[in-house]
Design an enzyme around this catalytic site. Structure first.
Site, PDB file in Angstrom:
ATOM      1  CB  CYS A  66      -8.738 103.884 -72.475  1.00 25.11           C
ATOM      2  SG  CYS A  66      -8.214 104.542 -70.882  1.00 25.11           S
ATOM      3  N   GLY A  76     -14.375 106.748 -73.018  1.00 31.18           N
ATOM      4  CA  GLY A  76     -13.564 107.624 -72.192  1.00 31.18           C
ATOM      5  C   GLY A  76     -13.744 109.058 -72.596  1.00 31.18           C
ATOM      6  CG  ASN A  99      -8.942  99.685 -73.415  1.00 29.76           C
ATOM      7  OD1 ASN A  99      -9.771  99.041 -74.042  1.00 29.76           O
ATOM      8  ND2 ASN A  99      -9.147 100.030 -72.161  1.00 29.76           N
ATOM      9  N   GLY A 100      -6.584  99.234 -70.921  1.00 32.60           N
ATOM     10  CA  GLY A 100      -6.419  98.120 -69.993  1.00 32.60           C
ATOM     11  C   GLY A 100      -5.658  98.579 -68.780  1.00 32.60           C
ATOM     12  CB  CYS A 103     -13.874  92.464 -70.301  1.00 33.79           C
ATOM     13  SG  CYS A 103     -15.020  93.434 -69.315  1.00 33.79           S
ATOM     14  CE1 TYR A 150     -22.954 101.895 -68.703  1.00 32.90           C
ATOM     15  CE2 TYR A 150     -20.563 101.760 -68.707  1.00 32.90           C
ATOM     16  CZ  TYR A 150     -21.719 102.503 -68.610  1.00 32.90           C
ATOM     17  OH  TYR A 150     -21.641 103.853 -68.432  1.00 32.90           O
ATOM     18  CB  CYS A 164     -12.747  95.677 -62.969  1.00 35.10           C
ATOM     19  SG  CYS A 164     -11.865  95.233 -64.483  1.00 35.10           S
ATOM     20  CB  CYS A 185     -12.862  88.101 -67.410  1.00 35.84           C
ATOM     21  SG  CYS A 185     -12.699  88.780 -65.744  1.00 35.84           S
ATOM     22  CB  CYS A 206     -16.656  92.597 -61.540  1.00 30.94           C
ATOM     23  SG  CYS A 206     -17.306  92.526 -63.205  1.00 30.94           S
TER      24      CYS A 206
HETATM   25  P1  5GP Z   1     -25.064 103.242 -59.731  1.00 27.97           P
HETATM   26  O1  5GP Z   1     -25.844 104.455 -59.530  1.00 27.97           O
HETATM   27  O2  5GP Z   1     -25.729 101.995 -59.285  1.00 27.97           O
HETATM   28  O3  5GP Z   1     -23.696 103.371 -59.097  1.00 27.97           O
HETATM   29  O4  5GP Z   1     -24.749 103.128 -61.288  1.00 27.97           O
HETATM   30  C1  5GP Z   1     -25.518 102.337 -62.130  1.00 27.97           C
HETATM   31  C2  5GP Z   1     -25.502 102.916 -63.524  1.00 27.97           C
HETATM   32  O5  5GP Z   1     -24.162 103.183 -63.919  1.00 27.97           O
HETATM   33  C3  5GP Z   1     -26.103 101.968 -64.534  1.00 27.97           C
HETATM   34  O6  5GP Z   1     -27.103 102.674 -65.239  1.00 27.97           O
HETATM   35  C4  5GP Z   1     -24.958 101.619 -65.467  1.00 27.97           C
HETATM   36  O7  5GP Z   1     -25.384 101.729 -66.813  1.00 27.97           O
HETATM   37  C5  5GP Z   1     -23.888 102.596 -65.175  1.00 27.97           C
HETATM   38  N1  5GP Z   1     -22.557 101.961 -65.059  1.00 27.97           N
HETATM   39  C6  5GP Z   1     -22.261 100.699 -64.719  1.00 27.97           C
HETATM   40  N2  5GP Z   1     -20.933 100.502 -64.710  1.00 27.97           N
HETATM   41  C7  5GP Z   1     -20.366 101.663 -65.076  1.00 27.97           C
HETATM   42  C8  5GP Z   1     -19.025 102.081 -65.279  1.00 27.97           C
HETATM   43  O8  5GP Z   1     -18.060 101.343 -65.114  1.00 27.97           O
HETATM   44  N3  5GP Z   1     -18.864 103.361 -65.690  1.00 27.97           N
HETATM   45  C9  5GP Z   1     -19.912 104.203 -65.887  1.00 27.97           C
HETATM   46  N4  5GP Z   1     -19.687 105.451 -66.296  1.00 27.97           N
HETATM   47  N5  5GP Z   1     -21.176 103.846 -65.680  1.00 27.97           N
HETATM   48  C10 5GP Z   1     -21.402 102.584 -65.284  1.00 27.97           C
HETATM   49 FE1  SF4 Z   2     -14.688  92.768 -67.176  1.00 25.61          FE
HETATM   50 FE2  SF4 Z   2     -15.562  92.422 -64.684  1.00 25.61          FE
HETATM   51 FE3  SF4 Z   2     -13.567  90.918 -65.649  1.00 25.61          FE
HETATM   52 FE4  SF4 Z   2     -13.180  93.504 -65.160  1.00 25.61          FE
HETATM   53  S1  SF4 Z   2     -13.641  91.911 -63.644  1.00 25.61           S
HETATM   54  S2  SF4 Z   2     -12.534  92.346 -66.954  1.00 25.61           S
HETATM   55  S3  SF4 Z   2     -15.195  94.365 -65.702  1.00 25.61           S
HETATM   56  S4  SF4 Z   2     -15.726  90.985 -66.355  1.00 25.61           S
HETATM   57 MG    MG Z   3     -26.816 103.388 -67.246  1.00 25.18          MG
END
Ligand code: 5GP
Ligand code: SF4
Ligand code: MG
Length: 447
Positions: A2, A28, A102-103, A236, A242, A382, A432, A435
């Site tokens: 968020c 978000g 957020n969290g 994180c 990402y 996570c 962290c 994951c």
């Molecule tokens: P997959 O199709 O493997 O499930 O998703 C991979 C894609 O999702 C990657 O392009 C990455 O940028 C994106 N992605 C990775 N983590 C997240 C997330 O937590 N939320 C969203 N919306 N996209 C994610």
């Molecule tokens: Fe970030 Fe992964 Fe740790 Fe969650 S588990 S806080 S996504 S590094």
């Molecule tokens: Mg992507």
């Protein structure tokens, strides 16, 4: 995930909150909300959808006053309904408060159960509501002491801003999982999830809110800092990989630069002969530039993204997710035909995106597809606010790299190693990476 924003002592604060939230929209897209205070009462507006869909001129003009807090929601804890949009607002014995968070709290269910047993009536499914109840039920005389008491009862990840009629409070959990930055805006103050919000509204970054710190904003005084908890930072790292916007500085570093560094490390660890490096847009772009610079293999835009489609995680069913990949990404046939491609993305979660991309690239004539991922395999969920799917749905928890390569149909597949990831953040150990490495700084009390 968020986003949060807080604006203090700035005329038409809600408008600044609105524009700040606009630049935090990537964190978000499900709901948005703003609460403002004119010193006498708190006004609130929230709803489902994007910031620009929830607010119009009329709604904003009703959010009067010189202070405001705002939120964009990406559901993790709670249900996806308007009731679960933030800010959460409450009237209680000391007046009125609004909270944005957020969290994810890791002892939310335990605390909630206890509160309910004591007679609290909950209005939402959000973990954040616990905080309001804890504050309202506290016997302390001042809000400030009540907040500190409440913070001692909650655990987990919180970058949070609380607005009362006269004051604003910004706080970050002792692990500092989520970012929270503080800046100046005219003679007032702003706090936000990321600095990209400051750039848009013309605020000047001052510093991060520290892990375990509470900052109190009060009219006519400098912000007051209280280190409520000893900091035990585990920020994180996935924010860098990402989540955050590349034009933001969070945890004191620029996101784009770190993403490029990850791409460079990846090129060092897993080189391969090819004609070009192409990113999966937008999430793979910065790392692909880094990979290209390090390897000397030219960077090309081989896949174009349609920006009018939301992120693919938002639709819950598998069929829609498949279709959405095609709606979102289309290769430039002219560029990729007959070519050996290195395709860079930031992560493979379920494997749906990569599998589709490889198949589309091959269908349109790519000779070889070498997938390179600028993060280690995601092997665990996570608990701190990122909506990763369950362990079973994570492809890397079920399959080896070799099996994943077969599944997505690539010629080769490689992920940045954990040590490579650490090198790209300057071997700083205050992150962290749970994951990826299973080393959870805090375990949920109620799973
Ligand atoms: P997959 O199709 O493997 O499930 O998703 C991979 C894609 O999702 C990657 O392009 C990455 O940028 C994106 N992605 C990775 N983590 C997240 C997330 O937590 N939320 C969203 N919306 N996209 C994610
Ligand atoms: Fe970030 Fe992964 Fe740790 Fe969650 S588990 S806080 S996504 S590094
Ligand atoms: Mg992507």
């Amino acid at each position: 995930m968020c986003s949060v924003i807080g604006v203090f002592n700035v005329p038409e604060a809600a408008k600044y909150a609105y524009f700040g939230l606009f630049s935090l929209q990537h964190r978000g897209q499900e709901a948005a909300g703003i609460a403002s205070s004119d010193g006498k009462r708190i006004h609130i507006a929230k709803g489902r959808g994007l910031v620009t869909q929830v607010f119009d001129e009329k709604k904003l003009s009703k959010l009067m006053g010189n202070s405001a807090v705002g939120h964009t929601r990406y559901s993790t804890a709670g249900e996806d309904s308007v009731l679960d949009a933030q800010p959460i607002f409450a009237r209680y014995d000391l007046g009125q408060i609004a909270v944005v968070h957020n969290g994810n709290l890791t002892n939310a269910k335990v605390v909630r159960k206890e509160l309910i047993r004591e007679g609290a009536i909950f209005q939402t499914f959000m973990d954040t509501e616990n905080i309001i109840h804890l504050i309202a039920r506290s016997q302390k005389e001042h809000l400030y002491d009540r907040i500190i008491e409440a913070l001692h009862k909650i655990e987990g990840a919180y970058s949070m801003v609380l607005l009362s009629r006269k004051k604003m409070f910004a706080m970050r959990d002792p692990h500092g999982f989520r970012p929270l930055v503080m800046g100046r805006l005219g003679s007032g103050w702003v706090v936000a999830s990321e600095t990209c919000a400051f750039d848009l509204i013309g605020a000047e970054y001052v510093r991060d809110i520290r892990p375990g710190e509470l900052v109190v904003f009060e009219e006519g005084e400098e912000p007051r800092s209280i280190q409520v908890f000893k900091p035990t930072p585990t920020k994180c790292i996935f924010e860098y990989i990402y989540f955050a916007r590349p034009d933001s500085d969070i945890f004191g570093k620029n996101v784009y630069k770190l993403r490029k560094a990850m791409g460079r490390e990846l090129a060092k660890e897993y080189p391969v002969e090819a004609d070009m490096v192409i990113p999966v847009p937008d999430s793979g772009v910065a790392a692909a530039i880094g990979y290209s610079e390090e390897s000397g293999i030219p960077f090309e835009l081989g896949i174009i993204r349609n920006h009018y489609v939301g992120r693919t995680f938002i639709e819950p069913t598998q069929e829609i997710r498949d279709l959405k990949v095609k709606m979102k990404l289309n290769p430039i046939k002219e560029v990729i035909r007959g070519k050996r491609l290195i395709v860079i993305d930031d992560s493979i979660v379920r494997g749906t995106t990569s599998r589709k991309i490889v198949s589309i690239l091959k269908e349109f004539g790519a000779k070889e597809v070498h997938m390179r991922i600028s993060a280690p395999p995601t092997t665990g969920p996570c608990y701190y606010g990122v909506d990763t799917p369950t362990k079973e749905e994570l492809i890397s928890s079920r399959m080896s790299v070799e099996e994943t390569k077969e599944y997505i149909g690539a010629d080769t597949l490689a992920y940045l190693s954990i040590s490579g990831l650490l090198r790209s953040v300057g071997n700083d150990l205050s992150y962290c990476m749970a994951c990826f490495d299973g080393n959870y700084p805090l375990l949920p009390k109620d799973k």
